[in-house]
Design a protein around this motif. Structure first.
Motif, PDB file in Angstrom:
ATOM      1  N   LYS A 214      -1.097 -10.084  -3.327  1.00  0.00           N
ATOM      2  CA  LYS A 214      -0.728  -9.488  -1.990  1.00  0.00           C
ATOM      3  C   LYS A 214       0.018  -8.194  -3.142  1.00  0.00           C
ATOM      4  O   LYS A 214       0.074  -7.419  -3.708  1.00  0.00           O
ATOM      5  N   ARG A 217      -1.742  -5.526  -5.198  1.00  0.00           N
ATOM      6  CA  ARG A 217      -1.763  -4.264  -4.658  1.00  0.00           C
ATOM      7  C   ARG A 217      -0.660  -3.552  -4.327  1.00  0.00           C
ATOM      8  O   ARG A 217      -0.953  -2.124  -3.722  1.00  0.00           O
ATOM      9  N   THR A 218       0.301  -4.040  -5.154  1.00  0.00           N
ATOM     10  CA  THR A 218       1.475  -2.522  -5.968  1.00  0.00           C
ATOM     11  C   THR A 218       0.757  -1.969  -6.517  1.00  0.00           C
ATOM     12  O   THR A 218       1.641  -1.139  -7.088  1.00  0.00           O
ATOM     13  N   ASN A 222      -3.501   0.727  -5.090  1.00  0.00           N
ATOM     14  CA  ASN A 222      -3.589  -0.459  -3.716  1.00  0.00           C
ATOM     15  C   ASN A 222      -4.245  -1.127  -4.857  1.00  0.00           C
ATOM     16  O   ASN A 222      -4.993  -1.863  -4.852  1.00  0.00           O
ATOM     17  N   MET A 225      -7.481  -1.068  -5.248  1.00  0.00           N
ATOM     18  CA  MET A 225      -8.300  -1.487  -3.968  1.00  0.00           C
ATOM     19  C   MET A 225      -8.935  -2.497  -3.813  1.00  0.00           C
ATOM     20  O   MET A 225     -10.061  -3.193  -3.100  1.00  0.00           O
TER      21      MET A 225
END
Length: 366
Positions: A214, A217-218, A222, A225
């Motif tokens: 999680k 993803r920052t 992203n 991807m």
């Protein structure tokens, strides 16, 4: 004044007389993607230095304030060591300034670097060009405040040497008690993994902090991807099987800190990641501190960070089918100092079991 390091805007020239134009194009593209200036430091008035992992941007500036901002580490330093970093900056600045002119002659960057080496290594022209930068330093700390600090610039392409890679392998080999290392992604070259294995067999504790699926993803685009985290997990099985402890960051923003602790008196902080990119390709800057008090402070912060992590369990983690360490070696392993090579890697290199353009290396732009 601003100059791009190996800028994307130029030097895409193809020499058709050499043949293989597609191969030349792919080599240019690879260097554009891999040959990064990844360093992060800031100097004012010849004597104040901040160095670590923080870039410009809100996600860095609001770390610890906004939930999705990033966790990072920098060090504020005064004293003689600042001049070393400043000298390196001026060397790099003058080189890129010259390259900005020379690239118009269609010379490839690698050819320019080869021609420029004598100028790059000679410092007298810097003293003449920037005399105000090299005036005697005033004392900014008391004698009792001095600690042993060194600076290491890592220039795989500009100097054709893996200074930090070699140095960190040396230090891991000398570790007796513990190795605590935080990094935004854990994708170590095979030689680092084998050094970790050997250290654990000696009784050394190894603990790594990195991003969760999680929080990754920052990261850039992203987490490219989702590729960054997926690629990291291909390294986990070998590491966990051999006793390395991996903790994943649980806060919304990414863990971007790059802090290494070895035993009780060694700390290295800067831009170097546990990844192929830093080891073989990126221009990096780290400081090394030999001081028990400072080491304890960094260790205490590491323990605080662990509270915001979850430890990976080898029995429940869903590993991908691909094991990164089964891949063929990248040819830049040949640049590692011969006396530091493990037996298996030395054997692969000797037998020519390596590849110039493995796909995973091509896209590892972290």
């Amino acid at each position: 004044q601003t100059y791009g390091y190996n800028s994307l805007n130029g030097n895409w020239n193809i020499n058709f007389k050499k043949g293989n134009p597609f191969k030349q194009f792919m080599l240019n593209l690879k260097l554009k993607l891999k040959q990064h200036f990844h360093e992060k430091y800031f100097i004012t008035d010849n004597q104040h230095l901040i160095i670590g992992g923080i870039n410009w941007g809100d996600k860095y500036a609001f770390g610890g304030i906004k939930p999705k901002a990033w966790r990072d580490t920098d060090v504020y330093i005064t004293g003689e060591i600042v001049r070393e970093v400043q000298t390196q900056f001026l060397k790099d600045f003058e080189m890129q300034k010259t390259w900005n002119i020379e690239k118009k002659s269609k010379i490839p960057y690698a050819g320019f670097i080869h021609q420029y080496q004598n100028v790059y290594r000679e410092l007298t022209h810097l003293n003449k060009r920037y005399p105000d930068f090299f005036t005697p330093l005033e004392s900014v700390i008391n004698e009792s405040g001095k600690v042993q600090i060194s600076y290491m610039a890592h220039k795989p392409y500009d100097e054709n040497e893996l200074k930090l890679t070699n140095f960190l392998l040396e230090r891991i080999a000398q570790a007796k008690k513990r190795i605590y290392w935080g990094c935004h992604g854990v994708r170590p070259p095979r030689i680092f993994a084998e050094y970790f294995k050997a250290a654990i067999e000696r009784g050394v504790e190894i603990v790594l902090i990195t991003n969760s699926k999680k929080s990754s993803r920052t990261l850039m685009v992203n987490g490219l991807m989702g590729w960054m985290y997926w690629e990291c997990t291909k390294h986990y099985k070998y590491l966990l099987e051999h006793g390395v402890e991996i903790y994943e960051w649980q806060k919304p923003g990414a863990f971007h800190s790059k802090n290494l602790i070895i035993d009780d008196d060694f700390v290295s902080i800067g831009s170097f990641n546990i990844a192929n990119g830093s080891s073989f390709h990126h221009s990096e800057s780290n400081i090394v501190v030999k001081d028990q008090h400072f080491c304890q402070k960094v260790y205490e912060q590491f323990l605080i960070d662990l509270k915001d992590c979850i430890k990976l369990d080898i029995n429940t983690f869903k590993f991908p089918k691909i094991n990164a360490f089964d891949r063929i070696l990248h040819e830049r392993n040949k640049m590692i100092r011969k006396d530091l090579l493990t037996e298996s890697i030395a054997k692969d290199l000797q037998n020519g079991h390596y590849k110039k353009f493995p796909l995973y290396e091509f896209i590892d732009i972290s």
